[in-house]
Enzyme design. Structure first.
Site, short mmCIF file in Angstrom:
data_model
loop_
_atom_site.label_atom_id
_atom_site.label_comp_id
_atom_site.label_asym_id
_atom_site.label_seq_id
_atom_site.Cartn_x
_atom_site.Cartn_y
_atom_site.Cartn_z
N LYS A 49 -19.53 10.93 -0.96
CA LYS A 49 -19.43 10.41 0.58
C LYS A 49 -18.01 10.12 0.68
CE LYS A 49 -18.73 6.55 2.24
NZ LYS A 49 -18.08 6.86 3.40
N GLU A 63 -13.43 1.22 -9.20
CA GLU A 63 -11.58 1.36 -9.35
C GLU A 63 -11.53 0.62 -7.91
OE1 GLU A 63 -8.36 1.56 -7.85
OE2 GLU A 63 -8.44 3.73 -7.86
N CYS A 95 -3.68 1.59 -4.13
CA CYS A 95 -3.97 0.45 -4.88
C CYS A 95 -3.16 -0.13 -6.23
CB CYS A 95 -5.57 0.54 -5.37
SG CYS A 95 -5.84 2.09 -6.12
N GLU A 138 -3.41 -7.76 -1.29
CA GLU A 138 -2.98 -6.27 -1.16
C GLU A 138 -2.46 -6.19 0.36
OE1 GLU A 138 -4.02 -2.68 -3.46
OE2 GLU A 138 -6.14 -3.81 -2.62
#
Length: 517
Positions: free
Chosen positions: A211, A286, A320, A417
């Site tokens: 996906k 992750e 990331c 972040e």
């Protein structure tokens, strides 16, 4: 606000304003050329067949540089996902039983085709994701490297013979594929985040339902087309996209899916862990990061500036492992801030097809608004914007490369972040303080240190609670090394010889009565 890569997020499509500039016609020409390419697909892939959504609904894919609609893709949901799962489950019976050498050849063919279509894939990434073409071409090579590596690693899935405790016993350990894998991937690396998961899965005999992000599905579909051309049998690789919550729920609910692998936010990773409990699926996650980049007084200033620049501004800060906090020792702080700002000032912003551009747009309006809110929070608490700090004059979702000084740990820029082209500079005095600041987060994905002291290199690297540490280097990802985090940055590792173990189960076999004739 949409969570990157989320299988649960609500898909919101908006008609972005068209951006008028000299390159607009060139972009339209590139898009038109790609649509005529034999690798361009805009339908889902289930059981080797290209199909639309059962109800005919579609989803628009936009170019973030211009707002232009590139293509319409199927808005699929649970029904199509269950079809893909069934296809993958049926294909598993045969794919898992062919020899590792045969699977290796299929993967090698796929790698060769990806590299032979490198230019088209790079253009497609730039078109739907926005990153500069040079960077996009780099992603193609990086993504292909995982297919090449695991084509070779497929033949090295070794078991063991255990010395028996009784003379009439023989004890064996086999490694076998876990089964059907659901792979949920984000928009920031639309090729590499797929190949890093699908490569090892296919190598050891698993089949996959992918996906991709609704924002960048075209690269995934092109890669899947090349997999078919490589001879990978129907059903081994399937691609569905559209209604993310329904697709995610179907993958989690199905007992035929034995593993979920996901790259995206920590919040969504936690939801996946909860959802996977019902069928006790294996998980590789992750998740988000909050990478510290520690610059010590004894660092080479030029090396530190170059490394921090690469670690922070790659993909417009939308990775990331981007340096989210640049933590600089007080003795070099002012010099570093000045040299770093000069380097950032030279970064050319624009659409990814323009020569010399190193920073493209952010992925969507929500991403820009997030950056703005973080900047506002920092300034309200005493931080200083010494460069950038606002939307770029190009309009759309372009944002100026930004440097912020006097950042403190209570500010959002230091806690979460930013996922944008903003470099927050924090100050520290001692090595112990730097380690404390760096580890003061729930995240633990990547960290960077710059120092010329070898003993400090070892001390600090070992003290940092992170899965990846770069020393005097800002770009550290490679297919031959394990990629993954600790704490709330995830579970498991991708890439390297360790990455294939995430897709294997251990089976112990005890043969008894071996001494009887």
């Amino acid at each position: 606000m949409r969570v990157a890569g989320s299988p649960f997020c609500k898909v919101v499509t908006s008609h972005l304003p068209r951006m008028h500039h000299p390159s607009a016609f060139r972009l339209m020409s590139i898009a038109g050329g790609l649509k005529n390419s034999p690798i361009f697909r805009s339908l889902g892939l289930i059981g080797g067949k290209w199909i639309g959504a059962h109800d005919g609904n579609t989803l628009k894919v936009n170019n973030p540089s211009t707002g232009e609609i590139i293509a319409n893709v199927p808005f699929m949901g649970g029904r199509e996902t269950n079809d893909a799962i069934s296809s993958a489950y049926d294909a598993f019976n045969s794919w898992s039983k062919i020899t590792a050498a045969e699977r290796s050849k299929y993967l090698r063919n796929w790698y060769d085709l990806i590299m032979s279509h490198k230019e088209e894939l790079g253009q497609l990434i730039t078109l739907e994701q926005g990153k500069p073409l040079k960077e996009a071409l780099g992603e193609v090579s990086y993504g292909a490297s995982f297919i090449e590596f695991f084509a070779e690693e497929a033949k090295r899935v070794y078991g063991d013979i255990i010395p028996a405790t009784l003379a009439d016993r023989r004890l064996f350990v086999l490694k076998q594929p876990v089964g059907v894998v659901g792979a949920i991937t984000p928009w920031n690396f639309p090729l590499a985040m797929i190949t890093r998961k699908v490569g090892p899965a296919l190598a050891c005999g698993c089949t996959v339902v992918v996906k991709p992000s609704e924002l960048t599905p075209l690269t995934a579909l092109a890669a899947a087309e090349l997999a078919l051309q490589a001879g990978i049998p129907p059903g081994v690789l399937n691609v569905v996209m559209g209604n993310a919550p329904d697709i995610g729920d179907a993958l989690l609910a199905s007992p035929q899916v034995r593993k979920i692998t996901f790259t995206g936010s920590t919040a969504v990773g936690k939801k996946l862990m909860t959802g996977a409990a019902g069928t006790v699926k294996r998980l590789s996650l992750e998740l988000g990061g909050n990478a510290p980049c520690i610059v010590f007084d004894d660092a080479d200033l030029d090396v530190a500036v170059k490394g921090a620049l690469a670690a922070k501004f790659r993909n417009s800060g939308q990775t990331c492992v981007c340096a989210n906090r640049v933590i600089v020792q007080e003795g070099i702080y002012e010099k570093f801030a000045e040299a770093f700002s000069k380097a950032v000032q030279n970064l050319q912003v624009g659409d990814g097809f323009t020569e010399g551009v190193v920073q493209g747009p952010l992925i969507n309006e929500a991403a820009v608004q997030k950056v703005e809110s973080f900047i506002q929070d920092a300034v309200s608490k005493g931080a200083k914007v010494i460069l950038g700090g606002k939307r770029h004059s190009l309009g759309m979702t372009f944002y100026e490369p930004t440097v912020v000084t006097d950042v403190r740990s209570e500010m959002l820029l230091a806690r979460e972040e930013v996922f944008g082209p903003v470099a927050p500079l924090l100050r520290f005095k001692t090595e112990e303080e730097a380690i404390r600041i760096a580890n003061d987060t729930n995240a633990g994905l990547a960290a960077y240190i710059f120092t010329n002291n070898v003993r400090r290199t070892w001390r600090v690297s070992e003290a940092l609670d992170y899965g990846l540490v770069g020393v005097n280097e800002g770009i550290i990802s490679t297919e031959v090394a394990p990629f993954g985090g600790v704490k709330q940055s995830g579970l498991g590792r991708e890439g390297s010889k360790y990455g294939i173990d995430e897709y294997l189960e251990l089976k112990y076999i005890c043969l008894g009565d071996m001494t009887r004739k």
